[in-house]
Write a protein that holds these residues in place. Sequence first.
Motif, PDB file in Angstrom:
ATOM      1  N   GLU A 121       0.831  -1.204   0.000  1.00 33.79           N
ATOM      2  CA  GLU A 121       0.000   0.000   0.000  1.00 33.79           C
ATOM      3  C   GLU A 121       0.871   1.262   0.000  1.00 33.79           C
ATOM      4  O   GLU A 121       0.543   2.263  -0.645  1.00 33.79           O
ATOM      5  CB  GLU A 121      -0.919   0.002   1.228  1.00 33.79           C
ATOM      6  CG  GLU A 121      -2.097  -0.941   1.147  1.00 33.79           C
ATOM      7  CD  GLU A 121      -1.709  -2.406   1.278  1.00 33.79           C
ATOM      8  OE1 GLU A 121      -0.607  -2.698   1.801  1.00 33.79           O
ATOM      9  OE2 GLU A 121      -2.503  -3.268   0.860  1.00 33.79           O
ATOM     10  N   VAL A 122       1.985   1.216   0.710  1.00 35.03           N
ATOM     11  CA  VAL A 122       2.903   2.363   0.722  1.00 35.03           C
ATOM     12  C   VAL A 122       3.584   2.503  -0.639  1.00 35.03           C
ATOM     13  O   VAL A 122       3.732   3.622  -1.160  1.00 35.03           O
ATOM     14  CB  VAL A 122       3.955   2.197   1.835  1.00 35.03           C
ATOM     15  CG1 VAL A 122       4.949   3.362   1.800  1.00 35.03           C
ATOM     16  CG2 VAL A 122       3.285   2.135   3.203  1.00 35.03           C
ATOM     17  N   MET A 123       4.003   1.398  -1.227  1.00 34.99           N
ATOM     18  CA  MET A 123       4.619   1.440  -2.556  1.00 34.99           C
ATOM     19  C   MET A 123       3.654   2.027  -3.576  1.00 34.99           C
ATOM     20  O   MET A 123       4.039   2.831  -4.427  1.00 34.99           O
ATOM     21  CB  MET A 123       5.039   0.025  -2.969  1.00 34.99           C
ATOM     22  CG  MET A 123       6.148  -0.562  -2.102  1.00 34.99           C
ATOM     23  SD  MET A 123       6.413  -2.331  -2.389  1.00 34.99           S
ATOM     24  CE  MET A 123       7.146  -2.297  -4.035  1.00 34.99           C
TER      25      MET A 123
ATOM     26  N   ASN B 205       0.049   7.501  -6.288  1.00 33.96           N
ATOM     27  CA  ASN B 205      -0.855   8.453  -5.638  1.00 33.96           C
ATOM     28  C   ASN B 205      -0.121   9.664  -5.085  1.00 33.96           C
ATOM     29  O   ASN B 205      -0.622  10.337  -4.180  1.00 33.96           O
ATOM     30  CB  ASN B 205      -1.642   7.743  -4.519  1.00 33.96           C
ATOM     31  CG  ASN B 205      -2.884   8.501  -4.110  1.00 33.96           C
ATOM     32  OD1 ASN B 205      -3.523   9.154  -4.935  1.00 33.96           O
ATOM     33  ND2 ASN B 205      -3.221   8.435  -2.835  1.00 33.96           N
ATOM     34  N   GLY B 206       1.068   9.935  -5.612  1.00 33.04           N
ATOM     35  CA  GLY B 206       1.795  11.131  -5.197  1.00 33.04           C
ATOM     36  C   GLY B 206       2.249  11.125  -3.758  1.00 33.04           C
ATOM     37  O   GLY B 206       2.573  12.181  -3.203  1.00 33.04           O
ATOM     38  N   GLY B 207       2.267   9.958  -3.101  1.00 36.24           N
ATOM     39  CA  GLY B 207       2.688   9.886  -1.702  1.00 36.24           C
ATOM     40  C   GLY B 207       1.580  10.158  -0.709  1.00 36.24           C
ATOM     41  O   GLY B 207       1.837  10.251   0.494  1.00 36.24           O
ATOM     42  N   ARG B 208       0.344  10.246  -1.162  1.00 39.51           N
ATOM     43  CA  ARG B 208      -0.769  10.579  -0.268  1.00 39.51           C
ATOM     44  C   ARG B 208      -1.321   9.319   0.408  1.00 39.51           C
ATOM     45  O   ARG B 208      -1.730   8.379  -0.259  1.00 39.51           O
ATOM     46  CB  ARG B 208      -1.873  11.299  -1.030  1.00 39.51           C
ATOM     47  CG  ARG B 208      -1.474  12.704  -1.458  1.00 39.51           C
ATOM     48  CD  ARG B 208      -2.486  13.312  -2.422  1.00 39.51           C
ATOM     49  NE  ARG B 208      -2.086  14.662  -2.783  1.00 39.51           N
ATOM     50  CZ  ARG B 208      -1.147  14.929  -3.697  1.00 39.51           C
ATOM     51  NH1 ARG B 208      -0.531  13.943  -4.327  1.00 39.51           N
ATOM     52  NH2 ARG B 208      -0.816  16.172  -3.969  1.00 39.51           N
ATOM     53  N   ILE B 209      -1.321   9.340   1.724  1.00 34.72           N
ATOM     54  CA  ILE B 209      -1.896   8.271   2.550  1.00 34.72           C
ATOM     55  C   ILE B 209      -2.808   8.931   3.569  1.00 34.72           C
ATOM     56  O   ILE B 209      -2.433   9.912   4.209  1.00 34.72           O
ATOM     57  CB  ILE B 209      -0.787   7.476   3.278  1.00 34.72           C
ATOM     58  CG1 ILE B 209       0.196   6.876   2.267  1.00 34.72           C
ATOM     59  CG2 ILE B 209      -1.390   6.373   4.140  1.00 34.72           C
ATOM     60  CD1 ILE B 209       1.409   6.226   2.914  1.00 34.72           C
ATOM     61  N   ARG B 210      -4.000   8.409   3.717  1.00 34.34           N
ATOM     62  CA  ARG B 210      -4.962   9.032   4.626  1.00 34.34           C
ATOM     63  C   ARG B 210      -4.444   8.999   6.071  1.00 34.34           C
ATOM     64  O   ARG B 210      -3.878   8.005   6.515  1.00 34.34           O
ATOM     65  CB  ARG B 210      -6.307   8.326   4.546  1.00 34.34           C
ATOM     66  CG  ARG B 210      -6.963   8.449   3.173  1.00 34.34           C
ATOM     67  CD  ARG B 210      -8.418   8.056   3.236  1.00 34.34           C
ATOM     68  NE  ARG B 210      -8.590   6.665   3.646  1.00 34.34           N
ATOM     69  CZ  ARG B 210      -9.746   6.161   4.080  1.00 34.34           C
ATOM     70  NH1 ARG B 210     -10.805   6.948   4.181  1.00 34.34           N
ATOM     71  NH2 ARG B 210      -9.830   4.881   4.405  1.00 34.34           N
TER      72      ARG B 210
ATOM     73  N   ASP C 297      -1.436  14.494 -13.535  1.00 32.80           N
ATOM     74  CA  ASP C 297      -1.606  14.123 -12.126  1.00 32.80           C
ATOM     75  C   ASP C 297      -1.732  15.362 -11.244  1.00 32.80           C
ATOM     76  O   ASP C 297      -2.567  15.413 -10.334  1.00 32.80           O
ATOM     77  CB  ASP C 297      -0.421  13.274 -11.650  1.00 32.80           C
ATOM     78  CG  ASP C 297      -0.411  11.885 -12.260  1.00 32.80           C
ATOM     79  OD1 ASP C 297      -1.470  11.440 -12.736  1.00 32.80           O
ATOM     80  OD2 ASP C 297       0.669  11.257 -12.272  1.00 32.80           O
ATOM     81  N   VAL C 298      -0.892  16.371 -11.497  1.00 29.26           N
ATOM     82  CA  VAL C 298      -0.929  17.601 -10.708  1.00 29.26           C
ATOM     83  C   VAL C 298      -2.249  18.341 -10.925  1.00 29.26           C
ATOM     84  O   VAL C 298      -2.871  18.821  -9.971  1.00 29.26           O
ATOM     85  CB  VAL C 298       0.268  18.511 -11.062  1.00 29.26           C
ATOM     86  CG1 VAL C 298       0.114  19.889 -10.415  1.00 29.26           C
ATOM     87  CG2 VAL C 298       1.567  17.861 -10.623  1.00 29.26           C
ATOM     88  N   LEU C 299      -2.690  18.409 -12.169  1.00 26.27           N
ATOM     89  CA  LEU C 299      -3.969  19.066 -12.467  1.00 26.27           C
ATOM     90  C   LEU C 299      -5.116  18.351 -11.767  1.00 26.27           C
ATOM     91  O   LEU C 299      -6.036  18.977 -11.231  1.00 26.27           O
ATOM     92  CB  LEU C 299      -4.198  19.088 -13.976  1.00 26.27           C
ATOM     93  CG  LEU C 299      -3.375  20.125 -14.759  1.00 26.27           C
ATOM     94  CD1 LEU C 299      -3.302  19.749 -16.229  1.00 26.27           C
ATOM     95  CD2 LEU C 299      -3.997  21.514 -14.591  1.00 26.27           C
ATOM     96  N   SER C 300      -5.053  17.032 -11.753  1.00 23.38           N
ATOM     97  CA  SER C 300      -6.104  16.254 -11.106  1.00 23.38           C
ATOM     98  C   SER C 300      -6.119  16.481  -9.603  1.00 23.38           C
ATOM     99  O   SER C 300      -7.175  16.681  -9.000  1.00 23.38           O
ATOM    100  CB  SER C 300      -5.916  14.762 -11.409  1.00 23.38           C
ATOM    101  OG  SER C 300      -6.889  13.988 -10.747  1.00 23.38           O
ATOM    102  N   SER C 301      -4.941  16.468  -8.979  1.00 27.23           N
ATOM    103  CA  SER C 301      -4.870  16.663  -7.525  1.00 27.23           C
ATOM    104  C   SER C 301      -5.253  18.083  -7.130  1.00 27.23           C
ATOM    105  O   SER C 301      -5.781  18.307  -6.041  1.00 27.23           O
ATOM    106  CB  SER C 301      -3.464  16.337  -7.017  1.00 27.23           C
ATOM    107  OG  SER C 301      -2.523  17.256  -7.528  1.00 27.23           O
ATOM    108  N   ALA C 302      -4.991  19.063  -8.019  1.00 26.20           N
ATOM    109  CA  ALA C 302      -5.326  20.457  -7.724  1.00 26.20           C
ATOM    110  C   ALA C 302      -6.822  20.709  -7.828  1.00 26.20           C
ATOM    111  O   ALA C 302      -7.346  21.642  -7.218  1.00 26.20           O
ATOM    112  CB  ALA C 302      -4.572  21.395  -8.658  1.00 26.20           C
ATOM    113  N   GLY C 303      -7.527  19.891  -8.601  1.00 26.46           N
ATOM    114  CA  GLY C 303      -8.957  20.101  -8.785  1.00 26.46           C
ATOM    115  C   GLY C 303      -9.261  21.381  -9.538  1.00 26.46           C
ATOM    116  O   GLY C 303     -10.324  21.978  -9.353  1.00 26.46           O
ATOM    117  N   ALA C 304      -8.322  21.831 -10.366  1.00 29.49           N
ATOM    118  CA  ALA C 304      -8.478  23.076 -11.128  1.00 29.49           C
ATOM    119  C   ALA C 304      -8.175  22.809 -12.597  1.00 29.49           C
ATOM    120  O   ALA C 304      -7.549  21.809 -12.948  1.00 29.49           O
ATOM    121  CB  ALA C 304      -7.550  24.158 -10.585  1.00 29.49           C
TER     122      ALA C 304
END
Length: 584
Positions: free
Chosen positions: A109-111, A117-122, A545-552
């Motif tokens: 899951e970390v890998m 997922n850009g390093g994002r973990i809840r 990926d950046v555009l998606s994470s920014a939501g813009a």
Amino acid sequence: MPSATLQSRRPGRDLGGWLRTSDGGLLTLALLVGAGAGLFAVVFRWLIGFFTTVFSGHEDYAATPGADNPHVPWLGPFFVLLAPMLAGLLYGPLVRYFAPEARGHGVPEVMYAVAQNGGRIRPQVAIVKALASALCIGGGGSVGREGPIVQIGSAIGSTLGVRTKLDEARLQVLVACGAAGGIAATFNAPLAGVFFAMELILASWAAQSFGMVVISAVTASVIGRTLLGDEPFLALPQFHLVHHWEYLLFALLGVLGGLAGVLFTRVLYAIEDACDAVWRGPEWLRPVVGGLLLGVVLLVLPQMYGVGYPVLGNAVDGRYAIWFLLVLIVGKMVATSLTIGIGGSGGVFAPSLFIGAALGAAFGETAGLIAGSSVAGAGAYAVIGMGAVFAGSARAPITAVLILFELTGEYSVILPLMVAIVIAAGISHRISKETIYTLKLVRRGVDLGRGPETIATRRRVRDVMQAVPAPVEQGMSLRDAAALLATSASGVLPVVDEDGLFVGTVTARVVAEALATGRDADPVELVREYPTRLLAGDSLRRALDVLSSAGAAAVPVHGADDDLDSDRVVGWITYQDALVGVRT
């Protein structure tokens, strides 16, 4: 090529900007992550001991296998039928409803979080994983604590990185820092923590990343040693090489270790598939019902209760007969696989060491029967076997060499370890493309190898970016900003401060939401955003990926192709620009 540029606010003018962009800021965050991982490792080990005492009545039931539970002496050894079920009744709903990604062994899951997922973990993963794994192990689950602490430490790093709005590259470094800190504190092995994070989590060796991971591992290790003591988690015998021709035996053990590592991987996923095929009820109830089956295994072979370090130590000390060592190998493979298959939470790192120790001890005892005193003791071969099986399952040879070196403290073990581990990793690679970690992701349709290069990975952001649009001043009212955004094709504009320095972006959506609540006179700086940093030399895949994470619909482009540390905003890229660039 766009000509307009905006200079960003320099790091150091505010704490957030300093943490996000400077080397000193990243160093500070690495120290904090290391401290957090070290403290969590201590708490996690305490939780395991606490729940083991609650469910079994012993500090470590594997040290006294088959003994009665003093809490319920009238049950005799049959309490092991109930312990996994009761533990599953607690951690099953916890995992199912709060953090499903906490199920299983954690490292995959970390890998995935780092690679996809850009390093994002809840953030809740750290708490849920600690409780679920401690309950699972304390209730008899035959899994390790190292996988969970990797996921826990990584979640700490990710949460801190997200809160400080780090860009994706720096966020991934903090995730690796958390993983390294967890391993370092748990094993009292900072070197192994560093190379585990670099070899398996980041899969890269950038100098800056390496330095930050080292700082985190050292910090966590110091905290672990202060609170838990400076003793190694296992007391292994000194390594003595009797004759140089034994390298042939070490090479043969490497072959067997590679085969055992692949076999362990296949048994693990075969039993998990069988559990998936049979179970038709709600997922939260699966560990309870499956716990009864695990209890039967523990009743037959109580040495499988929990992590099993006392049993591993006995194998290394040569206290078991060859036939029983072979039983332990099979038993550990089945018990660990069943624990994971029924929905348990725990690692496969320690089980691979357990299997390797039993295999190596059996090999050493056999060699001793044949060659007598002309070969090293069984304990020496057990140490080599631990590294070989781990290398065969995880295919992380550098980590395998270093962790066994740190556990033994014997330099003389290095050469035999290198021989066996390299051969084990090579055998594993020849037989199976995937490791015990990557196979879990491949079965979900995620290939970390990323396959052949595509246009999205070849083309750079600089090839399609536009000129920077006219900016909005951060002191401008939201009403006036809305008028400017209405003329923007993407509904996103850069924000500058009184000195004309770039300080973020503002979107029409956010401004509209603010205006709807009557905040017409509020300044733009109250709703500005700071998207993940995108560089001119980045690929279009990363841009998407950046555009998606920014939501813009658009984000700024920083730096230049030959100046990756530049603070300048040199361009602007929209979803349409990126998609058109990918298709042409």
